[in-house]
Each structure stands twice: as structure tokens, then as C-alpha cells.
Design a protein around this motif. Structure first.
Motif, PDB file in Angstrom:
ATOM      1  N   LEU A  39       0.832  -1.211   0.000  1.00  0.00           N
ATOM      2  CA  LEU A  39       0.000   0.000   0.000  1.00  0.00           C
ATOM      3  C   LEU A  39       0.867   1.262   0.000  1.00  0.00           C
ATOM      4  N   ARG A  40       1.953   1.240   0.788  1.00  0.00           N
ATOM      5  CA  ARG A  40       2.826   2.428   0.810  1.00  0.00           C
ATOM      6  C   ARG A  40       3.455   2.680  -0.559  1.00  0.00           C
ATOM      7  N   GLU A  41       3.746   1.595  -1.313  1.00  0.00           N
ATOM      8  CA  GLU A  41       4.274   1.775  -2.680  1.00  0.00           C
ATOM      9  C   GLU A  41       3.233   2.462  -3.564  1.00  0.00           C
ATOM     10  N   GLU A  42       1.975   2.043  -3.406  1.00  0.00           N
ATOM     11  CA  GLU A  42       0.895   2.651  -4.212  1.00  0.00           C
ATOM     12  C   GLU A  42       0.748   4.137  -3.876  1.00  0.00           C
ATOM     13  N   VAL A  43       0.889   4.457  -2.588  1.00  0.00           N
ATOM     14  CA  VAL A  43       0.787   5.863  -2.168  1.00  0.00           C
ATOM     15  C   VAL A  43       1.936   6.658  -2.796  1.00  0.00           C
ATOM     16  N   LYS A  44       3.124   6.082  -2.767  1.00  0.00           N
ATOM     17  CA  LYS A  44       4.307   6.760  -3.304  1.00  0.00           C
ATOM     18  C   LYS A  44       4.149   7.022  -4.809  1.00  0.00           C
ATOM     19  N   LYS A  45       3.556   6.037  -5.511  1.00  0.00           N
ATOM     20  CA  LYS A  45       3.362   6.185  -6.969  1.00  0.00           C
ATOM     21  C   LYS A  45       2.215   7.137  -7.289  1.00  0.00           C
ATOM     22  N   ASP A  46       1.430   7.483  -6.244  1.00  0.00           N
ATOM     23  CA  ASP A  46       0.234   8.308  -6.412  1.00  0.00           C
ATOM     24  C   ASP A  46      -0.748   7.648  -7.404  1.00  0.00           C
ATOM     25  N   SER A  47      -0.849   6.311  -7.303  1.00  0.00           N
ATOM     26  CA  SER A  47      -1.756   5.554  -8.179  1.00  0.00           C
ATOM     27  C   SER A  47      -3.188   5.726  -7.673  1.00  0.00           C
ATOM     28  N   PRO A  48      -4.204   5.312  -8.465  1.00  0.00           N
ATOM     29  CA  PRO A  48      -5.592   5.407  -7.978  1.00  0.00           C
ATOM     30  C   PRO A  48      -5.779   4.663  -6.649  1.00  0.00           C
ATOM     31  N   ILE A  49      -5.157   3.458  -6.498  1.00  0.00           N
ATOM     32  CA  ILE A  49      -5.270   2.726  -5.225  1.00  0.00           C
ATOM     33  C   ILE A  49      -4.613   3.546  -4.116  1.00  0.00           C
ATOM     34  N   GLY A  50      -3.422   4.056  -4.398  1.00  0.00           N
ATOM     35  CA  GLY A  50      -2.688   4.839  -3.399  1.00  0.00           C
ATOM     36  C   GLY A  50      -3.479   6.055  -2.942  1.00  0.00           C
ATOM     37  N   ARG A  51      -4.118   6.729  -3.908  1.00  0.00           N
ATOM     38  CA  ARG A  51      -4.890   7.935  -3.547  1.00  0.00           C
ATOM     39  C   ARG A  51      -6.069   7.568  -2.656  1.00  0.00           C
ATOM     40  N   ARG A  52      -6.680   6.397  -2.930  1.00  0.00           N
ATOM     41  CA  ARG A  52      -7.820   5.983  -2.094  1.00  0.00           C
ATOM     42  C   ARG A  52      -7.368   5.504  -0.717  1.00  0.00           C
ATOM     43  N   ALA A  53      -6.137   4.949  -0.645  1.00  0.00           N
ATOM     44  CA  ALA A  53      -5.679   4.339   0.611  1.00  0.00           C
ATOM     45  C   ALA A  53      -5.068   5.344   1.591  1.00  0.00           C
ATOM     46  N   LYS A  54      -4.482   6.410   1.042  1.00  0.00           N
ATOM     47  CA  LYS A  54      -3.617   7.289   1.846  1.00  0.00           C
ATOM     48  C   LYS A  54      -4.278   7.815   3.122  1.00  0.00           C
ATOM     49  N   GLU A  55      -5.483   8.344   2.960  1.00  0.00           N
ATOM     50  CA  GLU A  55      -6.122   8.986   4.111  1.00  0.00           C
ATOM     51  C   GLU A  55      -6.381   7.984   5.242  1.00  0.00           C
ATOM     52  N   SER A  56      -6.937   6.801   4.882  1.00  0.00           N
ATOM     53  CA  SER A  56      -7.212   5.791   5.910  1.00  0.00           C
ATOM     54  C   SER A  56      -5.920   5.356   6.582  1.00  0.00           C
ATOM     55  N   MET A  57      -4.873   5.166   5.788  1.00  0.00           N
ATOM     56  CA  MET A  57      -3.609   4.692   6.369  1.00  0.00           C
ATOM     57  C   MET A  57      -3.057   5.697   7.369  1.00  0.00           C
ATOM     58  N   ASN A  58      -3.030   6.966   6.985  1.00  0.00           N
ATOM     59  CA  ASN A  58      -2.473   7.968   7.898  1.00  0.00           C
ATOM     60  C   ASN A  58      -3.276   8.061   9.187  1.00  0.00           C
ATOM     61  N   ALA A  59      -4.590   7.807   9.089  1.00  0.00           N
ATOM     62  CA  ALA A  59      -5.445   7.879  10.282  1.00  0.00           C
ATOM     63  C   ALA A  59      -5.396   6.584  11.090  1.00  0.00           C
ATOM     64  N   GLY A  60      -4.763   5.535  10.539  1.00  0.00           N
ATOM     65  CA  GLY A  60      -4.671   4.266  11.264  1.00  0.00           C
ATOM     66  C   GLY A  60      -5.885   3.376  11.058  1.00  0.00           C
ATOM     67  N   LYS A  61      -6.727   3.739  10.064  1.00  0.00           N
ATOM     68  CA  LYS A  61      -7.911   2.901   9.790  1.00  0.00           C
ATOM     69  C   LYS A  61      -7.579   1.899   8.686  1.00  0.00           C
ATOM     70  N   LEU A  62      -8.433   0.877   8.560  1.00  0.00           N
ATOM     71  CA  LEU A  62      -8.209  -0.074   7.470  1.00  0.00           C
ATOM     72  C   LEU A  62      -8.608   0.573   6.155  1.00  0.00           C
ATOM     73  N   VAL A  63      -7.861   0.299   5.106  1.00  0.00           N
ATOM     74  CA  VAL A  63      -8.284   0.751   3.792  1.00  0.00           C
ATOM     75  C   VAL A  63      -9.379  -0.218   3.318  1.00  0.00           C
ATOM     76  N   PRO A  64     -10.220   0.206   2.339  1.00  0.00           N
ATOM     77  CA  PRO A  64     -11.335  -0.669   1.954  1.00  0.00           C
ATOM     78  C   PRO A  64     -10.871  -2.074   1.550  1.00  0.00           C
ATOM     79  N   ASP A  65     -11.645  -3.082   1.994  1.00  0.00           N
ATOM     80  CA  ASP A  65     -11.305  -4.478   1.723  1.00  0.00           C
ATOM     81  C   ASP A  65     -11.036  -4.738   0.238  1.00  0.00           C
ATOM     82  N   GLU A  66     -11.862  -4.111  -0.623  1.00  0.00           N
ATOM     83  CA  GLU A  66     -11.714  -4.465  -2.049  1.00  0.00           C
ATOM     84  C   GLU A  66     -10.310  -4.112  -2.564  1.00  0.00           C
ATOM     85  N   LEU A  67      -9.683  -3.074  -2.006  1.00  0.00           N
ATOM     86  CA  LEU A  67      -8.345  -2.695  -2.481  1.00  0.00           C
ATOM     87  C   LEU A  67      -7.294  -3.708  -2.039  1.00  0.00           C
TER      88      LEU A  67
END
Ligand code: B4P
Length: 188
Positions: A39-67
Motif C-alpha cells: 500500500l505504501r508503494e501505491e501511495v508513493k506512486k500516487d496511483s488510484p489505489i494509493g490515492r484511495r488508501a492514503k487517508e485511511s492509512m495515515n489515520a490508522g484505519k483499514l483501507v477498503p477491503d476491495e483494495l
């Protein structure tokens, strides 16, 4: 040819599952799959998955299961996983556990064991705050760490009983040194 070895490392944030999964994977010559790293790689690449995951990750929440399910599906389908793999940080919810069961069944693969890293919240908070000073990871701050622990207790820890009832659980005292835990794991 021997059967593929599929191991899951499960435990609270900071329990050392990532640290040990990496060491054991090197020892066994298997790929180490860390959902947090993917997930951190996706955030670094600023991919669509990374953009969706970033906020939840920084807050310590789970990113959506489908991702995470999709990332896992893609990763375990790569040829380097044919001899098996060690996965840490997945599954973290009942839906993810069911999805992994289905993925393994489709590939006619058996789960060998789930290694559960048992350690107190107090100890892991200390470790993660220590890492925050060294690495500055965006989610290693006290609010996010507390949230990660709450999420773990509520959503991930029920998987311990699930895998225990399947006879797959191997429990390890993770409140000890990296070397002591690694020695125990080598005997698994
Ligand atoms: P992760 O990267 O998995 O983060 P983590 O749970 O904090 O574990 P980590 O692997 O970093 O820590 P470890 O136990 O190795 O996930 C980050 C975020 O990504 C999640 O919060 C979530 O938002 C998202 N995510 C990931 N997977 C997901 C999923 N499946 N579904 C939804 N969202 C998901 O411990 C590391 C620290 O402890 C290190 O600093 C290490 O040096 C130290 N340490 C290790 N062993 C030690 C020991 N024995 N003694 C002392 N220190 C030790």
C-alpha cells in the motif's frame, strides 16, 4: 516437488510480524508479502489505489477491503509465489479472510499455518513511537497508533479464534527480543 508453503503472520501493529516475516522469508527463500508495504508503494506512486488508501492509512484505519483483496490477488498470482509465500498484514478482517480462503481454494493451495504474535498494547506503542523517531512514518503518531490498536482489537483479533478453530494457529510470545522470536520461528 514439495507442497507450497503458505504462512500468515498475524498480530497487532508493532508486534514485530513484519520484521520476522522478512527474516523468515529470507531464510526459507520465499517471497515476503507485506500489505502495508504494497500500500505504501501505491501511495508513493500516487496511483488510484494509493490515492484511495492514503487517508485511511495515515489515520490508522483499514483501507477498503476491495483494495487489499485485489492487491493480494495480483501479488500471489506472480510466478515467484509458486513455491509459497509469507504474508503479513493480510487478512485483517473477516471479509479478507474469506477472500484469501477462496483465492487459495481456486489455486488448490493449502494454508500451512497462521503465526499469531501475542504482545501487549503498551509494549507495541513503545516500539512504534521508537520507530517514529527513526523513520518518521506518517502513521506512527500516538493518535494513529491508538486507532490502529482499536481497529485491530475489533476487526482483526476475531481471526485468531477462527484460525485456532481450524487447527492452523501457532502462537508466539512476541514481547521478547527479535533474536529470541526468530529462534522460535525457525523451529516451526
Ligand atoms: P502495516 O505496514 O502492516 O503496519 P503495522 O500493523 O503497524 O505493522 P508493521 O509491520 O509496520 O509493524 P511490525 O509489527 O513489524 O500497515 C499499515 C497500514 O496499512 C494499516 O494501519 C492500514 O491502514 C493499512 N493496511 C495494511 N494492511 C491492510 C489490510 N489488510 N486491510 C486494510 N488496511 C490495511 O513492528 C515494527 C516495529 O517494531 C519496528 O520498528 C521494529 O523494529 C520493532 N520491533 C519488531 N520486533 C521487535 C522486538 N521483538 N522487540 C522490539 N522491537 C521490535
Amino acid at each position: 516437488m514439495s507442497a507450497p508453503r503458505i504462512l500468515i503472520f498475524l498480530g497487532p501493529p508493532g508486534s514485530g510480524k513484519g520484521t520476522q516475516a522478512k527474516m523468515m522469508a529470507e531464510r526459507l527463500g520465499l517471497p515476503h508479502i507485506s500489505l502495508g508495504d504494497l500500500l505504501r508503494e501505491e501511495v508513493k506512486k500516487d496511483s488510484p489505489i494509493g490515492r484511495r488508501a492514503k487517508e485511511s492509512m495515515n489515520a490508522g484505519k483499514l483501507v477498503p477491503d476491495e483494495l487489499t483483496i485485489e492487491l493480494t490477488r495480483q501479488r500471489i498470482s506472480r510466478p515467484d509465489c509458486r513455491p509459497g509465500f509469507i504474508i503479513d498484514g493480510f487478512p485483517r478482517s473477516a471479509a479478507q479472510a474469506e477472500a484469501l480462503d477462496r483465492m487459495l481454494a481456486e489455486k488448490k493451495l493449502d494454508l500451512e499455518a497462521v503465526v499469531y504474535f501475542r504482545v501487549s498494547e503498551e509494549e507495541t506503542v513503545k516500539r512504534l513511537l521508537g520507530r517514529a523517531q527513526l523513520e518518521g512514518r506518517a502513521d506512527d503518531n500516538i493518535e494513529s497508533i491508538r486507532t490502529r490498536f482499536e481497529v485491530y482489537e475489533k476487526t482483526t483479533s476475531p481471526l485468531i479464534d477462527h484460525y485456532r478453530s481450524l487447527g492452523k494457529l501457532a502462537e508466539i510470545d512476541a514481547a521478547r527480543s527479535i533474536e529470541a522470536i526468530s529462534r522460535d520461528l525457525a523451529r516451526l
